[in-house]
Design a protein around this motif. Structure first.
Motif, PDB file in Angstrom:
ATOM      1  N   SER A   1       0.815  -1.220   0.000  1.00  0.00           N
ATOM      2  CA  SER A   1       0.000   0.000   0.000  1.00  0.00           C
ATOM      3  C   SER A   1       0.849   1.270   0.000  1.00  0.00           C
ATOM      4  CB  SER A   1      -0.935   0.013   1.208  1.00  0.00           C
ATOM      5  OG  SER A   1      -0.186   0.049   2.407  1.00  0.00           O
ATOM      6  N   ALA A   2       2.160   1.124   0.021  1.00  0.00           N
ATOM      7  CA  ALA A   2       3.035   2.296   0.087  1.00  0.00           C
ATOM      8  C   ALA A   2       3.555   2.674  -1.302  1.00  0.00           C
ATOM      9  CB  ALA A   2       4.212   2.022   1.008  1.00  0.00           C
ATOM     10  N   THR A   3       3.735   3.963  -1.473  1.00  0.00           N
ATOM     11  CA  THR A   3       4.320   4.502  -2.706  1.00  0.00           C
ATOM     12  C   THR A   3       5.550   5.303  -2.337  1.00  0.00           C
ATOM     13  OG1 THR A   3       2.163   4.663  -3.772  1.00  0.00           O
ATOM     14  CG2 THR A   3       3.944   5.973  -4.712  1.00  0.00           C
ATOM     15  N   VAL A   4       6.655   4.982  -2.968  1.00  0.00           N
ATOM     16  CA  VAL A   4       7.901   5.721  -2.780  1.00  0.00           C
ATOM     17  C   VAL A   4       8.229   6.404  -4.100  1.00  0.00           C
ATOM     18  CG1 VAL A   4      10.379   5.538  -2.304  1.00  0.00           C
ATOM     19  CG2 VAL A   4       8.755   4.139  -1.008  1.00  0.00           C
ATOM     20  N   LEU A   5       8.535   7.690  -4.049  1.00  0.00           N
ATOM     21  CA  LEU A   5       8.926   8.433  -5.235  1.00  0.00           C
ATOM     22  C   LEU A   5      10.429   8.649  -5.226  1.00  0.00           C
ATOM     23  CD1 LEU A   5       6.006  10.988  -5.295  1.00  0.00           C
ATOM     24  CD2 LEU A   5       6.335   9.035  -6.788  1.00  0.00           C
ATOM     25  N   VAL A   6      11.027   8.517  -6.398  1.00  0.00           N
ATOM     26  CA  VAL A   6      12.468   8.719  -6.572  1.00  0.00           C
ATOM     27  C   VAL A   6      12.636   9.780  -7.645  1.00  0.00           C
ATOM     28  CG1 VAL A   6      14.652   7.660  -7.231  1.00  0.00           C
ATOM     29  CG2 VAL A   6      12.935   6.302  -5.976  1.00  0.00           C
ATOM     30  N   GLU A   7      13.180  10.925  -7.242  1.00  0.00           N
ATOM     31  CA  GLU A   7      13.391  12.032  -8.172  1.00  0.00           C
ATOM     32  C   GLU A   7      14.877  12.258  -8.375  1.00  0.00           C
ATOM     33  OE1 GLU A   7      11.216  15.677  -7.364  1.00  0.00           O
ATOM     34  OE2 GLU A   7       9.958  14.585  -5.944  1.00  0.00           O
TER      35      GLU A   7
ATOM     36  N   ARG B   1      23.410  22.312  -7.956  1.00  0.00           N
ATOM     37  CA  ARG B   1      24.492  23.238  -8.317  1.00  0.00           C
ATOM     38  C   ARG B   1      24.957  23.095  -9.768  1.00  0.00           C
ATOM     39  NH1 ARG B   1      27.985  23.416  -2.738  1.00  0.00           N
ATOM     40  NH2 ARG B   1      26.310  24.298  -1.505  1.00  0.00           N
ATOM     41  N   GLN B   2      24.073  22.747 -10.636  1.00  0.00           N
ATOM     42  CA  GLN B   2      24.284  22.660 -12.085  1.00  0.00           C
ATOM     43  C   GLN B   2      25.326  21.658 -12.553  1.00  0.00           C
ATOM     44  OE1 GLN B   2      22.209  23.966 -14.269  1.00  0.00           O
ATOM     45  NE2 GLN B   2      21.071  24.791 -12.542  1.00  0.00           N
ATOM     46  N   VAL B   3      26.117  21.092 -11.663  1.00  0.00           N
ATOM     47  CA  VAL B   3      27.139  20.129 -12.089  1.00  0.00           C
ATOM     48  C   VAL B   3      26.953  18.757 -11.442  1.00  0.00           C
ATOM     49  CG1 VAL B   3      28.870  21.890 -12.603  1.00  0.00           C
ATOM     50  CG2 VAL B   3      28.769  20.889 -10.311  1.00  0.00           C
ATOM     51  N   GLU B   4      26.012  18.643 -10.553  1.00  0.00           N
ATOM     52  CA  GLU B   4      25.813  17.418  -9.779  1.00  0.00           C
ATOM     53  C   GLU B   4      24.325  17.105  -9.745  1.00  0.00           C
ATOM     54  OE1 GLU B   4      26.239  14.328  -8.537  1.00  0.00           O
ATOM     55  OE2 GLU B   4      28.146  15.011  -7.711  1.00  0.00           O
ATOM     56  N   THR B   5      24.013  15.918  -9.304  1.00  0.00           N
ATOM     57  CA  THR B   5      22.622  15.525  -9.101  1.00  0.00           C
ATOM     58  C   THR B   5      22.464  14.987  -7.687  1.00  0.00           C
ATOM     59  OG1 THR B   5      23.082  13.303  -9.935  1.00  0.00           O
ATOM     60  CG2 THR B   5      22.196  14.903 -11.511  1.00  0.00           C
ATOM     61  N   VAL B   6      21.233  15.022  -7.222  1.00  0.00           N
ATOM     62  CA  VAL B   6      20.870  14.339  -5.995  1.00  0.00           C
ATOM     63  C   VAL B   6      19.705  13.412  -6.310  1.00  0.00           C
ATOM     64  CG1 VAL B   6      21.717  16.075  -4.367  1.00  0.00           C
ATOM     65  CG2 VAL B   6      19.364  16.210  -5.191  1.00  0.00           C
TER      66      VAL B   6
ATOM     67  N   ARG C   1       5.986  14.059   5.066  1.00  0.00           N
ATOM     68  CA  ARG C   1       6.748  13.145   4.224  1.00  0.00           C
ATOM     69  C   ARG C   1       7.929  12.600   5.017  1.00  0.00           C
ATOM     70  NH1 ARG C   1       7.944  16.952  -1.029  1.00  0.00           N
ATOM     71  NH2 ARG C   1       5.801  17.262  -1.709  1.00  0.00           N
ATOM     72  N   PHE C   2       8.439  11.481   4.536  1.00  0.00           N
ATOM     73  CA  PHE C   2       9.734  10.991   5.019  1.00  0.00           C
ATOM     74  C   PHE C   2      10.634  10.924   3.799  1.00  0.00           C
ATOM     75  CE2 PHE C   2      13.119   8.208   6.250  1.00  0.00           C
ATOM     76  CZ  PHE C   2      13.363   8.591   7.545  1.00  0.00           C
ATOM     77  N   HIS C   3      11.870  11.410   3.934  1.00  0.00           N
ATOM     78  CA  HIS C   3      12.751  11.454   2.762  1.00  0.00           C
ATOM     79  C   HIS C   3      14.212  11.187   3.109  1.00  0.00           C
ATOM     80  CE1 HIS C   3      13.436  15.520   4.302  1.00  0.00           C
ATOM     81  NE2 HIS C   3      14.608  15.400   3.719  1.00  0.00           N
ATOM     82  N   VAL C   4      14.925  10.772   2.077  1.00  0.00           N
ATOM     83  CA  VAL C   4      16.380  10.593   2.110  1.00  0.00           C
ATOM     84  C   VAL C   4      16.921  11.236   0.842  1.00  0.00           C
ATOM     85  CG1 VAL C   4      18.259   8.913   1.961  1.00  0.00           C
ATOM     86  CG2 VAL C   4      16.282   8.426   3.407  1.00  0.00           C
ATOM     87  N   THR C   5      18.039  11.935   0.951  1.00  0.00           N
ATOM     88  CA  THR C   5      18.685  12.532  -0.210  1.00  0.00           C
ATOM     89  C   THR C   5      20.094  11.966  -0.331  1.00  0.00           C
ATOM     90  OG1 THR C   5      17.425  14.567   0.153  1.00  0.00           O
ATOM     91  CG2 THR C   5      19.336  14.701  -1.319  1.00  0.00           C
ATOM     92  N   LEU C   6      20.435  11.504  -1.542  1.00  0.00           N
ATOM     93  CA  LEU C   6      21.743  10.919  -1.817  1.00  0.00           C
ATOM     94  C   LEU C   6      22.435  11.706  -2.919  1.00  0.00           C
ATOM     95  CD1 LEU C   6      20.552   7.205  -2.075  1.00  0.00           C
ATOM     96  CD2 LEU C   6      21.588   8.305  -0.085  1.00  0.00           C
ATOM     97  N   LEU C   7      23.742  11.774  -2.862  1.00  0.00           N
ATOM     98  CA  LEU C   7      24.518  12.413  -3.920  1.00  0.00           C
ATOM     99  C   LEU C   7      24.537  11.483  -5.129  1.00  0.00           C
ATOM    100  CD1 LEU C   7      26.195  14.930  -4.559  1.00  0.00           C
ATOM    101  CD2 LEU C   7      28.198  13.688  -3.719  1.00  0.00           C
ATOM    102  N   GLY C   8      24.077  11.971  -6.277  1.00  0.00           N
ATOM    103  CA  GLY C   8      23.872  11.126  -7.445  1.00  0.00           C
ATOM    104  C   GLY C   8      25.119  10.493  -8.016  1.00  0.00           C
ATOM    105  N   SER C   9      26.179  11.254  -8.186  1.00  0.00           N
ATOM    106  CA  SER C   9      27.364  10.739  -8.891  1.00  0.00           C
ATOM    107  C   SER C   9      28.085   9.644  -8.120  1.00  0.00           C
ATOM    108  CB  SER C   9      28.337  11.869  -9.207  1.00  0.00           C
ATOM    109  OG  SER C   9      28.835  12.433  -8.012  1.00  0.00           O
ATOM    110  N   SER C  10      28.055   9.699  -6.806  1.00  0.00           N
ATOM    111  CA  SER C  10      28.799   8.718  -6.026  1.00  0.00           C
ATOM    112  C   SER C  10      27.921   7.631  -5.417  1.00  0.00           C
ATOM    113  CB  SER C  10      29.586   9.420  -4.911  1.00  0.00           C
ATOM    114  OG  SER C  10      28.696  10.056  -4.022  1.00  0.00           O
TER     115      SER C  10
END
Length: 147
Positions: free
Chosen positions: A42-48, A53-58, A100-109
């Protein structure tokens, strides 16, 4: 798909490659945006995949916990205290008061095991706290809005 940078495109593809091993119910509700929707029961998790900073992603991984909750000092104090004990991630509140509950990760690493841990943490935390928050402060579990 509309990507703002090459880094965003690369990160999106990396995550897309990992997702089938984590979840078999994956969709992209916004076909022109780098967002995945994962269904776990019943849970939905979104991943964006967001630009940073224009050179990296999260990689912003989140789930609604509760909606239409009575926001007051007691609730806010509870959420902040809980944020202090989480190993990974934390609560946030949208402008309309949805929790909401969230986690943010550095995309490149980001590595696959880290990504899987983050998705699991979001899922388990949203599932764990939705009942308690609704019982104490009213509103509805976010999962209830899906049915």
């Amino acid at each position: 798909m509309n990507f703002q940078t090459e880094a965003q495109k690369d990160c999106y593809q990396k995550v897309a490659d990992w997702l089938p091993e984590i979840c078999d119910r994956i969709s992209n509700p916004f076909t022109d945006s780098p967002i995945f929707s994962l269904q776990f029961g019943s849970a939905t998790v979104l991943v964006e995949i967001r630009i940073f900073r224009q050179v990296e992603t999260v990689i912003y991984i989140w789930a609604y916990v509760a909606t239409e909750v009575e926001v007051n000092d007691d609730l806010l104090r509870f959420l902040l205290k809980q944020n202090d004990v989480f190993r990974f991630g934390g609560f946030s509140m949208a402008d309309d008061g949805d929790i909401r509950f969230h986690v943010t990760l550095l995309g490149s690493s980001c590595q696959q095991n880290e990504f899987k841990l983050a998705v699991t943490e979001v899922l388990e935390s949203a599932d764990r706290y939705d009942d308690e928050i609704v019982e104490r402060w009213g509103g509805r579990r976010a999962a209830d809005d899906l049915f």
